[in-house]
Each structure stands twice: as C-alpha cells, then as structure tokens.
Design an enzyme around this catalytic site. Sequence first.
Site, mmCIF file in Angstrom:
data_model
loop_
_atom_site.group_PDB
_atom_site.id
_atom_site.type_symbol
_atom_site.label_atom_id
_atom_site.label_comp_id
_atom_site.label_asym_id
_atom_site.label_seq_id
_atom_site.Cartn_x
_atom_site.Cartn_y
_atom_site.Cartn_z
ATOM 1 N N ASP A 61 0.921 -1.203 -0.101
ATOM 2 C CA ASP A 61 -0.164 -0.031 -0.087
ATOM 3 C C ASP A 61 0.976 1.258 0.032
ATOM 4 O O ASP A 61 1.942 1.324 0.677
ATOM 5 C CB ASP A 61 -0.861 0.085 1.362
ATOM 6 C CG ASP A 61 -2.071 0.880 1.097
ATOM 7 O OD1 ASP A 61 -2.183 1.950 0.673
ATOM 8 O OD2 ASP A 61 -3.336 0.352 1.299
ATOM 9 N N SER A 68 -9.680 9.623 8.983
ATOM 10 C CA SER A 68 -10.918 9.243 8.398
ATOM 11 C C SER A 68 -11.024 7.800 8.062
ATOM 12 O O SER A 68 -12.056 7.252 7.482
ATOM 13 C CB SER A 68 -11.284 10.078 7.101
ATOM 14 O OG SER A 68 -10.568 10.086 6.064
ATOM 15 N N ASN A 69 -9.875 7.117 7.996
ATOM 16 C CA ASN A 69 -9.769 5.602 7.664
ATOM 17 C C ASN A 69 -10.132 4.827 9.040
ATOM 18 O O ASN A 69 -10.706 3.666 8.811
ATOM 19 C CB ASN A 69 -8.255 5.258 7.463
ATOM 20 C CG ASN A 69 -7.750 5.918 6.255
ATOM 21 O OD1 ASN A 69 -6.280 6.063 6.151
ATOM 22 N ND2 ASN A 69 -8.366 6.156 5.151
ATOM 23 N N LEU A 70 -10.195 5.331 10.014
ATOM 24 C CA LEU A 70 -10.351 4.578 11.609
ATOM 25 C C LEU A 70 -11.575 4.030 11.563
ATOM 26 O O LEU A 70 -11.921 2.939 12.184
ATOM 27 C CB LEU A 70 -9.819 5.380 12.639
ATOM 28 C CG LEU A 70 -8.694 5.903 12.623
ATOM 29 C CD1 LEU A 70 -8.358 6.690 14.097
ATOM 30 C CD2 LEU A 70 -7.418 4.889 12.156
ATOM 31 N N GLN A 71 -12.579 4.767 10.759
ATOM 32 C CA GLN A 71 -14.128 4.355 10.833
ATOM 33 C C GLN A 71 -14.388 2.769 10.308
ATOM 34 O O GLN A 71 -15.314 2.180 10.446
ATOM 35 C CB GLN A 71 -14.928 5.401 10.013
ATOM 36 C CG GLN A 71 -16.253 5.030 9.494
ATOM 37 C CD GLN A 71 -15.903 4.690 8.233
ATOM 38 O OE1 GLN A 71 -14.986 4.415 7.410
ATOM 39 N NE2 GLN A 71 -17.122 4.998 7.295
ATOM 40 N N CYS A 172 -10.539 -13.992 -16.345
ATOM 41 C CA CYS A 172 -9.368 -13.385 -15.581
ATOM 42 C C CYS A 172 -10.432 -11.861 -15.267
ATOM 43 O O CYS A 172 -11.532 -11.851 -15.821
ATOM 44 C CB CYS A 172 -8.265 -12.753 -16.319
ATOM 45 S SG CYS A 172 -8.456 -11.753 -17.527
ATOM 46 N N CYS A 175 -11.311 -10.051 -18.161
ATOM 47 C CA CYS A 175 -12.614 -10.390 -18.863
ATOM 48 C C CYS A 175 -14.043 -9.891 -18.440
ATOM 49 O O CYS A 175 -14.832 -9.636 -18.967
ATOM 50 C CB CYS A 175 -12.722 -11.800 -18.662
ATOM 51 S SG CYS A 175 -11.429 -12.971 -19.651
ATOM 52 N N CYS A 189 -14.903 6.565 -2.545
ATOM 53 C CA CYS A 189 -15.127 6.354 -0.939
ATOM 54 C C CYS A 189 -15.230 7.872 -0.599
ATOM 55 O O CYS A 189 -15.945 8.068 0.449
ATOM 56 C CB CYS A 189 -14.053 5.441 -0.034
ATOM 57 S SG CYS A 189 -14.462 3.955 -0.157
ATOM 58 N N CYS A 253 -5.884 -12.499 -20.750
ATOM 59 C CA CYS A 253 -5.770 -13.939 -20.475
ATOM 60 C C CYS A 253 -6.015 -14.565 -21.931
ATOM 61 O O CYS A 253 -5.889 -15.892 -21.712
ATOM 62 C CB CYS A 253 -6.733 -14.497 -19.361
ATOM 63 S SG CYS A 253 -8.596 -14.337 -19.847
HETATM 64 ZN ZN LIG Z 1 -9.425 -12.308 -19.470
#
Ligand SMILES: [Zn+2]
Length: 258
Positions: A61, A68-71, A172, A175, A189, A253
């Site tokens: 990451d 505001s992520n903690l929620q 995949c 697709c 979000c 794929c």
């Molecule tokens: Zn595919």
Amino acid sequence: MSLPPDRLNRFARHIVLPEVGGAGQVALSKAHVVLVGCGGIGSPALQYLAAAGIGRLTLIDSDVVEESNLQRQTIFTPADIGKDKAGAAAEWTRRFDSSLDVRAVAERIGPDSAARFIEGADLVLDGCDNFATRLAVSDACVAAGVPLTSAALGRFQGQIANFAGHLPDQPCYRCFVGDAFDAEDCDTCAADGVLGAMAGTVGCFAAMSAIRVLLRGQAALGDPQWGRLQLFDGLAPGLRTLTIAKDPQCRGCSSPPA
Ligand SMILES: [Zn+2]
C-alpha cells in the site's frame, strides 16, 4: 509436515473442522499471500488471513493512515495516523502473531512493478481502490500463473470473486471489467461514503474466498469457484452469484489472434 504443539492449540478450531483439518492448516501455514491494498477491504481481510495462520504475507500500500480511515480500517489506531499503511499493517500483524513472516511494501503497484511483487505468491488478494492497479495486478497474476481474489466495495454493494485467468477455460478480472478503466482512478469512498461494517463484511468474505483457493487439493473447503462473482447487497441484505465468461478477445488472458 505437521504443526508444532503451540500452533496446534492456536488453530485447534480449524483443525477439528472436517472441511479444513490438519492438512488444510498445514497448507495455510505454508502459503504466501500478497495483499494489494491495506485499506477498507485489505485491513479486515488481513485480520482473518493472519488469524488463519497464513505463513507468509506481503502487504502492499502506498497510502498513509488518515483519521478518516479509522471508521472502517480497524487494524489502525490514532497512533498510526501519518504512518505508511503497509508498515503499520505489518506492525499489527507482528503483534498479532509473531510466527508469521510479514513484509511491508509502501509502494504503488503498477504495470511495471506488479510482476516483481507477485512472483512466487500462492495467491494475490486485491482490495485496492482503483481500476488501473486492479488491471495491472490481474494481468501480472495471469502471466505468473497466480490465482487472484478480487474484492471491491461501493456504498452498499460488495463484489468478491476468485480468478484463475491463466487456466485455458477460466476468465480473468479483465474479462469481467474490460479495458475501459485502464487509465482511470476510481476511488469513490471519499465522495460517496462507505459504511465501515460493509468494508468489514466484504474484506472478511474476500479472506474466506482466498482460503478456499489456498485449500484446494488439501481439504474439502478447497473449492475455489473460479469466475463466480458474489454480489453482496448490504441494504436488502442479500447475496447473488454471477458466472463470468472467459472473453476470447481478452488481452489479459487470451492469446491475441495470429
Ligand atoms: Zn481475461
């Protein structure tokens, strides 16, 4: 290979399940899962992947923890605000189970780097927040022959599926969504809002889907249900299942026409 005595006790409730058993728990302890995104989906998924004793975890990451992520990203606390998410998620994992081998990668994954991160993994769980990364991860998984658990969340709808696009008869992720989103960031979000428990539900469902893949050939739960998309409606609530077809023109794929 069997589990050492302290691990037998920790995973006793898995081992007594006929659908998992000792062989299944050993398979989980030997597995390497790459988690793409340690946010709304990734953090609850990580809690249950780590709790399941997945022996090796790579956490990717490029964001930092915000208040505001903690929620919904419940592995993080106010003390983590400003830290990189991958590193804070790795710290959480080490506190939770010091026997797990965990590595943090605080980088944004893209078409050029995806293959390097995915190499040698038994499974990639992608819960990231944008299509460009998702497609890069999917293409790299197909090229490396690595199964992909893909999970996404929008307001009160969740989508979870296992993909094995490297197999000749299986679709995949590309697709499913097509090529249109390659260059587009789609983190909604912030604008749309999201209920924390919805993220938890989808993340846990994704962890369970990943475990099904890791147990294939080892235990009765190991039916990956490739290409079966689970659509969770959190408002109704209800669950629908769709089957995704392999696209013979897919540039992820399928072989390009000669
Ligand atoms: Zn595919």
